[in-house]
Design a protein around this motif. Structure first.
Motif, PDB file in Angstrom:
ATOM      1  N   PRO A 168      65.010 -23.969 -97.000  1.00  0.00           N
ATOM      2  CA  PRO A 168      65.036 -22.509 -97.083  1.00  0.00           C
ATOM      3  C   PRO A 168      66.205 -22.032 -97.935  1.00  0.00           C
ATOM      4  O   PRO A 168      67.295 -22.600 -97.892  1.00  0.00           O
ATOM      5  N   PHE A 169      65.947 -21.008 -98.736  1.00  0.00           N
ATOM      6  CA  PHE A 169      67.002 -20.428 -99.581  1.00  0.00           C
ATOM      7  C   PHE A 169      66.943 -18.920 -99.449  1.00  0.00           C
ATOM      8  O   PHE A 169      65.923 -18.295 -99.762  1.00  0.00           O
ATOM      9  N   ASP A 170      68.024 -18.335 -99.001  1.00  0.00           N
ATOM     10  CA  ASP A 170      68.113 -16.892 -98.790  1.00  0.00           C
ATOM     11  C   ASP A 170      68.466 -16.211-100.110  1.00  0.00           C
ATOM     12  O   ASP A 170      69.479 -16.533-100.728  1.00  0.00           O
ATOM     13  N   HIS A 171      67.621 -15.263-100.541  1.00  0.00           N
ATOM     14  CA  HIS A 171      67.873 -14.572-101.812  1.00  0.00           C
ATOM     15  C   HIS A 171      67.459 -13.111-101.682  1.00  0.00           C
ATOM     16  O   HIS A 171      67.118 -12.640-100.588  1.00  0.00           O
ATOM     17  N   LEU A 172      67.511 -12.374-102.795  1.00  0.00           N
ATOM     18  CA  LEU A 172      67.263 -10.938-102.737  1.00  0.00           C
ATOM     19  C   LEU A 172      65.850 -10.598-102.259  1.00  0.00           C
ATOM     20  O   LEU A 172      65.622  -9.516-101.720  1.00  0.00           O
ATOM     21  N   GLY A 173      64.912 -11.502-102.470  1.00  0.00           N
ATOM     22  CA  GLY A 173      63.535 -11.243-102.065  1.00  0.00           C
ATOM     23  C   GLY A 173      63.201 -11.743-100.677  1.00  0.00           C
ATOM     24  O   GLY A 173      62.040 -11.671-100.263  1.00  0.00           O
ATOM     25  N   ARG A 199      61.570 -28.928-112.407  1.00  0.00           N
ATOM     26  CA  ARG A 199      61.022 -28.132-113.507  1.00  0.00           C
ATOM     27  C   ARG A 199      61.365 -26.657-113.240  1.00  0.00           C
ATOM     28  O   ARG A 199      60.615 -25.955-112.555  1.00  0.00           O
ATOM     29  N   ILE A 200      62.494 -26.211-113.777  1.00  0.00           N
ATOM     30  CA  ILE A 200      62.998 -24.865-113.490  1.00  0.00           C
ATOM     31  C   ILE A 200      62.748 -23.938-114.675  1.00  0.00           C
ATOM     32  O   ILE A 200      62.938 -24.325-115.837  1.00  0.00           O
ATOM     33  N   VAL A 201      62.346 -22.710-114.381  1.00  0.00           N
ATOM     34  CA  VAL A 201      62.245 -21.655-115.390  1.00  0.00           C
ATOM     35  C   VAL A 201      63.336 -20.630-115.112  1.00  0.00           C
ATOM     36  O   VAL A 201      63.482 -20.145-113.978  1.00  0.00           O
ATOM     37  N   GLY A 202      64.122 -20.296-116.139  1.00  0.00           N
ATOM     38  CA  GLY A 202      65.170 -19.280-116.029  1.00  0.00           C
ATOM     39  C   GLY A 202      64.690 -17.961-116.616  1.00  0.00           C
ATOM     40  O   GLY A 202      64.205 -17.935-117.750  1.00  0.00           O
ATOM     41  N   LEU A 203      64.861 -16.873-115.869  1.00  0.00           N
ATOM     42  CA  LEU A 203      64.339 -15.579-116.309  1.00  0.00           C
ATOM     43  C   LEU A 203      65.349 -14.741-117.089  1.00  0.00           C
ATOM     44  O   LEU A 203      65.096 -13.576-117.353  1.00  0.00           O
ATOM     45  N   HIS A 204      66.478 -15.329-117.463  1.00  0.00           N
ATOM     46  CA  HIS A 204      67.415 -14.657-118.362  1.00  0.00           C
ATOM     47  C   HIS A 204      68.218 -15.723-119.085  1.00  0.00           C
ATOM     48  O   HIS A 204      68.771 -16.634-118.457  1.00  0.00           O
ATOM     49  N   ASP A 205      68.270 -15.617-120.407  1.00  0.00           N
ATOM     50  CA  ASP A 205      68.913 -16.665-121.200  1.00  0.00           C
ATOM     51  C   ASP A 205      70.404 -16.794-120.913  1.00  0.00           C
ATOM     52  O   ASP A 205      70.896 -17.866-120.554  1.00  0.00           O
ATOM     53  N   GLN A 206      71.152 -15.699-121.077  1.00  0.00           N
ATOM     54  CA  GLN A 206      72.608 -15.772-120.918  1.00  0.00           C
ATOM     55  C   GLN A 206      73.040 -15.979-119.475  1.00  0.00           C
ATOM     56  O   GLN A 206      73.937 -16.769-119.191  1.00  0.00           O
ATOM     57  N   ASP A 259      55.799 -13.687-120.216  1.00  0.00           N
ATOM     58  CA  ASP A 259      54.477 -14.283-120.364  1.00  0.00           C
ATOM     59  C   ASP A 259      54.184 -15.144-119.133  1.00  0.00           C
ATOM     60  O   ASP A 259      54.559 -16.319-119.065  1.00  0.00           O
ATOM     61  N   PHE A 260      53.485 -14.557-118.154  1.00  0.00           N
ATOM     62  CA  PHE A 260      53.232 -15.256-116.899  1.00  0.00           C
ATOM     63  C   PHE A 260      52.308 -16.460-117.099  1.00  0.00           C
ATOM     64  O   PHE A 260      52.431 -17.469-116.393  1.00  0.00           O
ATOM     65  N   GLU A 261      51.409 -16.373-118.053  1.00  0.00           N
ATOM     66  CA  GLU A 261      50.534 -17.509-118.330  1.00  0.00           C
ATOM     67  C   GLU A 261      51.334 -18.677-118.895  1.00  0.00           C
ATOM     68  O   GLU A 261      51.082 -19.843-118.555  1.00  0.00           O
ATOM     69  N   ALA A 262      52.290 -18.372-119.767  1.00  0.00           N
ATOM     70  CA  ALA A 262      53.130 -19.430-120.333  1.00  0.00           C
ATOM     71  C   ALA A 262      53.979 -20.078-119.241  1.00  0.00           C
ATOM     72  O   ALA A 262      54.186 -21.303-119.238  1.00  0.00           O
ATOM     73  N   ILE A 263      54.467 -19.256-118.308  1.00  0.00           N
ATOM     74  CA  ILE A 263      55.253 -19.797-117.198  1.00  0.00           C
ATOM     75  C   ILE A 263      54.386 -20.714-116.350  1.00  0.00           C
ATOM     76  O   ILE A 263      54.779 -21.832-116.006  1.00  0.00           O
ATOM     77  N   ALA A 264      53.184 -20.255-116.008  1.00  0.00           N
ATOM     78  CA  ALA A 264      52.286 -21.065-115.181  1.00  0.00           C
ATOM     79  C   ALA A 264      51.919 -22.372-115.868  1.00  0.00           C
ATOM     80  O   ALA A 264      51.811 -23.429-115.218  1.00  0.00           O
ATOM     81  N   ALA A 265      51.731 -22.335-117.186  1.00  0.00           N
ATOM     82  CA  ALA A 265      51.342 -23.531-117.930  1.00  0.00           C
ATOM     83  C   ALA A 265      52.406 -24.626-117.859  1.00  0.00           C
ATOM     84  O   ALA A 265      52.098 -25.813-118.033  1.00  0.00           O
ATOM     85  N   LEU A 266      53.654 -24.229-117.607  1.00  0.00           N
ATOM     86  CA  LEU A 266      54.748 -25.200-117.515  1.00  0.00           C
ATOM     87  C   LEU A 266      54.787 -25.903-116.159  1.00  0.00           C
ATOM     88  O   LEU A 266      55.537 -26.859-115.988  1.00  0.00           O
ATOM     89  N   ALA A 267      53.996 -25.403-115.200  1.00  0.00           N
ATOM     90  CA  ALA A 267      53.965 -25.966-113.843  1.00  0.00           C
ATOM     91  C   ALA A 267      55.367 -26.105-113.257  1.00  0.00           C
ATOM     92  O   ALA A 267      55.759 -27.196-112.811  1.00  0.00           O
ATOM     93  N   PRO A 268      56.138 -25.023-113.243  1.00  0.00           N
ATOM     94  CA  PRO A 268      57.488 -25.121-112.686  1.00  0.00           C
ATOM     95  C   PRO A 268      57.448 -25.338-111.178  1.00  0.00           C
ATOM     96  O   PRO A 268      56.482 -24.963-110.510  1.00  0.00           O
ATOM     97  N   ALA A 316      56.231 -10.904-106.779  1.00  0.00           N
ATOM     98  CA  ALA A 316      54.955 -11.462-106.307  1.00  0.00           C
ATOM     99  C   ALA A 316      54.255 -12.255-107.406  1.00  0.00           C
ATOM    100  O   ALA A 316      53.636 -13.293-107.145  1.00  0.00           O
ATOM    101  N   LYS A 317      54.356 -11.776-108.645  1.00  0.00           N
ATOM    102  CA  LYS A 317      53.725 -12.485-109.759  1.00  0.00           C
ATOM    103  C   LYS A 317      54.379 -13.846-109.982  1.00  0.00           C
ATOM    104  O   LYS A 317      53.704 -14.839-110.257  1.00  0.00           O
ATOM    105  N   TYR A 318      55.707 -13.877-109.887  1.00  0.00           N
ATOM    106  CA  TYR A 318      56.404 -15.149-110.059  1.00  0.00           C
ATOM    107  C   TYR A 318      56.106 -16.086-108.901  1.00  0.00           C
ATOM    108  O   TYR A 318      55.885 -17.291-109.098  1.00  0.00           O
ATOM    109  N   GLU A 319      56.104 -15.540-107.687  1.00  0.00           N
ATOM    110  CA  GLU A 319      55.845 -16.377-106.510  1.00  0.00           C
ATOM    111  C   GLU A 319      54.442 -16.970-106.535  1.00  0.00           C
ATOM    112  O   GLU A 319      54.201 -18.028-105.936  1.00  0.00           O
TER     113      GLU A 319
END
Length: 323
Positions: free
Chosen positions: A29-34, A45-52, A106-115, A129-132
């Protein structure tokens, strides 16, 4: 004993709280803003939602990043701001895929990476919800009173907290050496300014730069401290009439490498607001107007903090004010 048995029965009948939820084997379990998410103990396989703010922190702790938010240059080529400058990595040579930019992920591109994990910021809550729906997602908030808490939480989510702590200890050792070598900075004042679109901006805080300056013992000018006291995290547009209130031992300004600034650009923007501004501020008139790249100054990856520490102390050592 009967009363105790009844109490235990009542407690056992209560619904299990989210903090005690059971996660599948290999997750935690990880407690976060959501809320609380079950995330992999060792993400692969991690996707980062902000470059910097996210991806750069993941790269420097050697986390397995497969996709990242980015930006488009004038030719339409995606890049990761600050990541390219500080690490030499881009979407072509890193194995990291571009998954969209601000307001156009691009949610399809994210899904294609199978993170197996997505890490973002508070601004991503609207699309949680879209990311989850793609993968376990954690959104991490920023606390102006604890600027390094963000990168620590990123490292924790990525299962790389030990690496973060090692980098943190190295940075703290660098700060200690800098304070020993340049004790004169303790108690010196600073102002962070910027000209933009013909307006003067004064900053109460500027991410990593503020953190480093305060680690060196430097203090905001009273005008900026008042801003911070009333909750301003970054900056505000103000009238050029307040320039005398920005009198400080050092004046800091920034330029942006990513969007084509030259080293002359910050001063030119200030000249466009009030041509005599440098004469008004003693620090500028005496050569203590320090220019720093925004790609280094604004965030708190250790690559940025250590670079800032060296730049600030080198500039300061060259020209200390008489006090």
């Amino acid at each position: 004993m009967i009363r105790i048995s009844i109490l235990l029965a009542v407690l056992m009948a209560l619904p299990v709280t989210a903090t005690a939820q059971d996660c599948a084997a290999g997750t935690r379990p990880f407690d976060h803003l959501g809320g609380i998410a079950c995330i992999p103990e060792e993400p692969q396989r991690i996707v980062g939602l902000h470059d910097q703010q996210v991806t750069l922190n993941l790269i420097e702790i050697s986390a397995p990043v497969v996709g990242s938010h980015g930006r488009l240059d004038d030719g339409g080529t995606p890049f990761m701001r600050s990541v390219d400058i500080l690490t030499g990595l881009d979407f072509e040579n890193s194995g990291i895929a571009y998954v969209g930019s601000f307001q156009a992920m691009d949610f399809e591109a994210i899904a294609a990476l199978a993170p197996d994990l997505i890490i973002g910021r508070e601004v991503d809550l609207e699309d949680l919800a879209k990311y989850e729906a793609v993968a376990p997602t954690v959104l991490i908030g920023s606390d102006p009173a604890n600027l390094l808490g963000f990168s620590r939480d990123v490292a924790d989510a990525a299962g790389r907290l030990e690496t973060w702590e090692r980098l943190s200890a190295a940075y703290e050792a660098n700060v200690a050496r800098a304070r020993t070598l340049l004790p004169q900075l303790d108690g010196m004042s600073y102002a962070k300014i910027q000209g933009w679109d013909g307006q003067l901006n004064v900053f109460a805080g500027y991410g990593g730069l503020t953190h480093v300056l305060h680690d060196l013992g430097m203090e905001r000018v009273p005008f900026a401290q008042t801003m911070a006291d009333r909750g301003v995290v970054w900056g505000e547009e103000v009238s050029a009439e307040i320039l005398p209130e920005l009198e400080a031992d050092y004046i800091f300004d920034t330029y942006t490498i990513a969007y084509g600034d030259t080293l002359a650009s910050p001063r030119e923007r200030m000249d466009g607001i009030f041509p005599a501004w440098c004469d008004v501020l003693t620090a500028c008139a005496e050569g203590r107007y320090v220019l720093l790249p925004r790609e280094v100054a604004g965030d708190t990856a250790f690559a940025q903090l250590n670079t800032l520490l060296h730049l600030v102390t080198t500039h300061a050592a060259r020209n200390l004010p008489d006090r």
